[in-house]
Design an enzyme around this catalytic site. Structure first.
Site: not given
Length: 750
Positions: A32, A218, A600
């Site tokens: 990102t 993505e 995560r």
DNA sequence: GACCATTTATTTTTT
DNA sequence: ATAAATGGTC
């Protein structure tokens, strides 16, 4: 643009502005960041912001990207289109959909609306919905649409049997009906945009010229329609930059085609490929575990994610007796970690299916003070609640009078004596005249008898009044007025039904949401709000410092990160799901999902499972997930072992055994046969009572067979009359008979 | 036309 | 077990 904050690969990504670029970005590799810097860099190099299009899958990702670009270049970022595929298409269609014969105020149908349409058609065509469940039809239609096939084309490529013929017929009728309703389903948003481009080349041309630079986040999750859209837009400029990770492709079941990323270099031969392989997120142990698991997949691009962060803590693996025990352990750990200074907002509990959230929620709610703040994402969304859907249905009818589905929903809500037979008569009338149901309200059929006629007229008057108000009032005020005039609010105010209160609360929350939306978008019209309702999910509202523990599926967690992550239900049959066991490709997707889940976590990862899990009221005994086995033991700390050791030490050599002479199989053992073994272990209380207990004292840490960890707060009496009080981490204080309680002293391991 | 009782399906993941 | 859907009764 100052790119010195980036590592060399990220910098390359942010500064390669022309031509096709494929960024293979492993989990936590700062993609990102690379993307936002790239967008900022483009603007910095003189590219007008409005020439930039960034496509994401979630609103949250879009919002985040927008914020971060704004932080770099300021307000001018507002002119770039940064939004999801679906919102982008909706925006394009709002402008030009009339060219396709739809009205501008088209509705966006979700699954439930779709279902109603399919059901209606099945009924009409006299097809038994047991023979052909609406679910199946829907999924077939969606599959076909994702591959850009019409009903006819789909049929030509199908088995062409009777069943397919029926599906084809329903499919055809469905498409026709949706158009009558002036409605688009989710897939249509993409398809109709492509159709618009195909049928009206000047429209396509204008967007092609406008969007000189396109970026897709993505990319591994794009389906064929999305692929085509991107390809169409960029075939002239060639300035397409996609970011993705084939190891995180988890939406194959929704039509995502992993080949889009695997074959990108074939599609765009002059592609610059950039690999981001340094992970900045997780500890070495966690990353190692993730790498080991994903290495079991055959079909993947070779890559090695690495990190220079510390090894970190071992991965906790805990096997509970039941799903309640599992949830209890998770809750106790959350408390423990919170006590160690980890904020709730940095903890997440992830699972495979939404249904798993329930036990967790029960445990979280029943826990003794201090209460753990938590939020469940996904599952039944806010907008899916009945009372909310009712309000939204009113709004939808007012915006798009062709929306029969919405009208049918509210024509008699609240009850206004327009019953089934009356509605049927109106529907028949509408069919005959080929007009929307709404139009029959003002001019009902002659045959309608006087009493229902009066009710219909009154309803028509109400709607007419609302139609006028809609354009003269602010959004929030209008909704409040609507709640009053329709009696939707009064419906719950007067009744003392037990759920009335929570429904009223939801209604108030809805008004709050409308208000918030209006504040954020002062220009917004009703149509904009409805679009927001259709396309925004609750995950989009997740905030970083919300102060609550996050509960969600691993699918929803993609793109997020937490200090501490629990993954529950690490069991064969559940994760990987039993439905994927036979299909190697789907199994690999499950493994990727596991990879997503593991990655995560930044610092702490806890994996849990239960020997016995009750699904549908039936106890199941699942073996440990193969993914658990794929994590090297050296990375793992078995949390259940401490507990079991404590018990084993207390078990006499000749303890009563269920099967004489043999070690009993425990569910979960490799040799155990599912369904044969009933409980966990034979009457632990009896076993405990049979022998001397160690001396407990106040302040000891103990573990209880059922309630988990706790601390001894009081001991009274002695011998058989002795009582012990224990404060459980998750469940508060409880008292037991000292001689009977299935408790054991716990060595300190924290 | 409204209400209550019985029946039936539900469990993959979501824009 | 639970929630929605159906069917029968008032």
């Amino acid at each position: 643009m100052d790119l010195s904050m980036l590592n060399p690969q990220q910098r390359l990504a942010a500064s390669t502005l022309e031509g096709p670029v494929l960024i293979l970005a492993g989990a936590g590799s700062g993609k990102t960041r690379a993307l936002t810097y790239r967008a900022a860099n483009l603007m910095d190099q003189g590219v007008a912001p409005w020439r930039i299009l960034c496509l994401t899958f979630t609103n949250k990702a879009a919002r985040e990207m927008k914020q971060r670009i704004t932080a770099l270049v300021g307000e001018k970022a507002d002119d770039a289109w940064i939004s999801t595929f679906h919102s982008t298409c909706a925006r394009i269609l709002r402008r030009d959909i009339e060219k396709l014969g739809y009205g501008r105020s088209f509705a966006i149908y979700d699954d439930e609306d779709q279902n109603s349409v399919v059901k209606e058609i099945l009924k009409q065509q006299d097809i038994d919905d047991k023979f052909l469940p609406p679910r199946e039809v829907r999924s077939k239609i969606s599959d076909a649409k994702n591959r850009l096939l019409t009903a006819d084309e789909w049929f030509a490529g199908s088995d062409r049997d009777h069943r397919c013929q029926l599906i084809h017929d329903v499919f055809t009728a469905y498409e026709k009906r949706l158009k009558e309703l002036n409605a688009l389903d989710f897939d249509d948003l993409l398809i109709r945009t492509l159709e618009l481009f195909a049928q009206h080349p000047p429209v396509l041309q204008s967007y092609r010229e406008r969007f000189q630079y396109v970026m897709v986040d993505e990319y591994q999750d794009t389906n064929y329609a999305q692929y085509m859209l991107v390809k169409l837009l960029t075939s002239e400029s060639r300035n397409l930059c996609v970011v993705g990770d084939d190891d995180q492709s988890i939406y194959g079941w929704r039509g995502a085609d992993i080949r889009n990323i695997l074959d990108f270099e074939k599609d765009f031969p002059e592609t610059t490929v950039i690999k981001l392989e340094q992970n900045y997120r997780s500890s070495a142990n966690i990353l190692d575990a993730a790498n080991q698991v994903i290495a079991h997949n055959e079909r993947r691009k070779d890559k090695r994610l690495w990190t220079d962060s510390d090894q970190g803590e071992p991965i906790s693996v805990y096997c509970a007796d039941t799903e309640r025990g599992e949830a209890g352990w998770v809750v106790s750990r959350i408390k423990l970690f919170h006590g160690q200074g980890i904020p709730y907002s940095q903890m997440a509990v992830l699972y495979r299916v939404n249904a798993q959230s329930r036990v967790l929620e029960e445990m979280l709610m029943s826990t003794a003070a201090p209460k753990i703040p938590y939020r469940v994402f996904g599952g039944t969304r806010f907008y899916e609640r009945r009372e909310i859907r009712d309000i939204v249905a009113y709004l939808r009818v007012l915006e798009n009078p062709a929306d029969d589905m919405a009208l049918m929903r509210i024509i008699n809500v609240p009850k206004r004596a327009i019953g089934d037979s009356t509605v049927q008569e109106l529907v028949r009338h509408a069919r005959r005249q080929e007009i929307p149901l709404f139009s029959t309200l003002a001019v009902p059929p002659e045959t309608l008898s006087s009493r229902p006629r009066k009710c219909v007229a009154e309803f028509a008057g109400l709607m007419a009044k609302l139609l006028v108000l809609k354009d003269t009032m602010g959004l929030t005020d209008f909704v409040e007025e609507l709640l009053k005039l329709t009696g939707l609010q009064a419906q719950y105010e007067n009744i003392s039904a037990e759920d009335a209160e929570s429904r009223l609360e939801n209604i108030r929350e809805f008004v709050g949401a409308v208000h918030e939306f209006e504040e954020a978008n002062p220009e917004a019209k009703l149509a904009d709000y409805l679009e927001n309702v259709s396309l925004v999910t609750d995950v989009d509202s997740l905030s970083e410092d919300g102060g609550y523990v996050t509960l969600m599926t691993m699918h929803s967690a993609k793109g997020l990160e937490f200090d501490t992550v629990f993954i529950t239900g690490m069991e064969e049959g559940l994760f990987p799901s039993s439905r994927t066991a036979t299909d190697e490709q789907r199994l690999e997707e499950e493994r990727r999902l596991c990879y997503v889940g593991i990655t995560r976590a930044k610092r702490k990862l806890c994996l849990t499972r239960a020997y016995q899990r009750t699904i549908y009221n039936t106890p199941n005994h699942n073996a440990a997930s193969r993914f658990l086995e794929e994590i090297p033991k050296r990375l793992v700390k078995d949390e259940a072992a401490a507990r079991d050791r404590a018990f084993r030490d207390l078990t006499p050599a000749r303890a009563p055994q269920p099967t004489a002479g043999k070690t009993p199989l425990r569910p979960g053992d490799p040799l155990s046969i599912p369904g044969v073994q009933k409980g966990f272990a034979a009457s632990p209380a009896r076993v405990m009572a049979a022998q001397a207990k160690p001396q407990f004292k106040v302040g000891d840490r103990v573990i209880h067979r059922k309630f988990g960890e706790g601390i001894v707060t009081a001991i009274t009496g002695a011998g058989l009359a002795g009582r012990i009080r224990i404060e459980f981490i998750a469940l508060g204080e409880k008292e037991f008979a000292l001689s009977l309680a299935p408790i054991a002293k716990l060595e300190d391991d924290a």
